[in-house]
Design an enzyme around this catalytic site. Structure first.
Site, PDB file in Angstrom:
ATOM      1  N   HIS A   1       0.834  -1.202   0.000  1.00 55.58           N
ATOM      2  CA  HIS A   1       0.000   0.000   0.000  1.00 55.58           C
ATOM      3  C   HIS A   1       0.871   1.257   0.000  1.00 55.58           C
ATOM      4  CE1 HIS A   1      -3.639   2.372   1.250  1.00 55.58           C
ATOM      5  NE2 HIS A   1      -2.696   3.145   1.797  1.00 55.58           N
ATOM      6  N   GLU A   2       1.862   1.291   0.882  1.00 53.19           N
ATOM      7  CA  GLU A   2       2.722   2.471   0.972  1.00 53.19           C
ATOM      8  C   GLU A   2       3.567   2.654  -0.287  1.00 53.19           C
ATOM      9  OE1 GLU A   2       2.287   4.678   3.131  1.00 53.19           O
ATOM     10  OE2 GLU A   2       0.953   3.504   4.407  1.00 53.19           O
TER      11      GLU A   2
ATOM     12  N   HIS B   1       1.696   4.473  -2.880  1.00 53.68           N
ATOM     13  CA  HIS B   1       1.793   5.930  -2.755  1.00 53.68           C
ATOM     14  C   HIS B   1       3.104   6.446  -3.347  1.00 53.68           C
ATOM     15  CE1 HIS B   1      -1.853   6.311  -0.569  1.00 53.68           C
ATOM     16  NE2 HIS B   1      -1.420   5.799   0.571  1.00 53.68           N
TER      17      HIS B   1
END
Length: 243
Positions: free
Chosen positions: A134-135, A138
């Site tokens: 998920h990170e 980003h």
């Protein structure tokens, strides 16, 4: 936009709120930083090529997390195996992401590429395959799925149930400054679970599609087919499936 304003760092209060008990190890709440809030920033993905990693090569450097580096590299390899993105450990590059052990449960990432040092903080609540994925989403330039301008067609967001520090991650963006890539994805690695960032005993998001569910990113183990196509479209990956 002037050069000076482009490099101005916006001081953003970041709060990654981890609930106690069974959800204590999950990614939850505010988890992305923006070097500057500007029209360059879309809410499904970054808008301009200048904010994408040049040639799809993400330069990174570890300054801690010694015992988690193998896991982080496995996540990187998962992205590389499905897209044209590659990850390269830093030598002397000026633009890179510094991966380090954040304070307690603090998890966040600077969005997209900048020609200077960026941050990827992986606190105790973000050391699962899905949370790291998920990170890194980003880092590549992907925003939260629940921020799409068309999100109200797919989910119901209960703003009164969301912790104050995480409200920004649920802000819906307008179509006139957003390029939406692909259809809405309930299973995306970039969408929050239905109780993420909640106040005690409440639900922050519900689906409108019968049978669909919203699962916390920390419990996921891969990019969805739509996640992959979004990255390939964003980086115009040659020979890869795109929208």
């Amino acid at each position: 936009m002037t050069t000076m304003s482009f490099f101005t760092v916006l001081s953003v209060a970041v709060c990654l709120c981890i609930e106690a008990g069974v959800e204590g190890s999950r990614l939850n709440g505010r988890d992305m930083l923006m070097q500057e809030e500007s029209p360059l920033m879309e809410r499904n993905a970054l808008k301009y090529d200048s904010r994408l990693w040049p040639d799809g090569v993400v330069i990174y450097e570890f300054t801690s997390l010694r015992f988690y580096r193998k896991l982080i590299k496995r996540v990187m390899q998962h992205i590389a195996d499905n897209t044209c993105i590659t990850f390269k450990e830093r030598t002397n590059e000026k633009g890179y992401v510094n991966i380090y052990n954040g304070k307690l449960f603090t998890c966040f990432a600077d969005m997209g590429y900048y020609p200077f040092k960026q941050r990827l903080s992986l606190g105790l609540g973000c050391r699962s395959f899905g949370a790291i994925l998920h990170e890194l989403g980003h880092v590549l330039g992907l925003y939260h799925e629940q921020q799409r301008p068309d999100r109200d067609d797919y989910v119901i967001v209960y703003k009164d149930n969301i912790q104050t520090g995480a409200l920004r991650d649920y802000e819906k963006r307008f179509e006139n400054n957003t390029r939406v890539i692909g259809p809405f994805d309930y299973d995306s690695i970039m969408i929050y679970g239905e109780t993420d960032a909640r106040k005690s005993g409440s639900v922050t998001m519900k689906v409108k599609k019968p049978g669909a569910t919203l699962v916390n990113a920390s419990l996921k183990h891969e990019l969805t087919a739509l996640d992959i196509k979004k990255i390939n479209t964003l980086y115009n990956c040659p020979g890869k499936d795109k929208f």
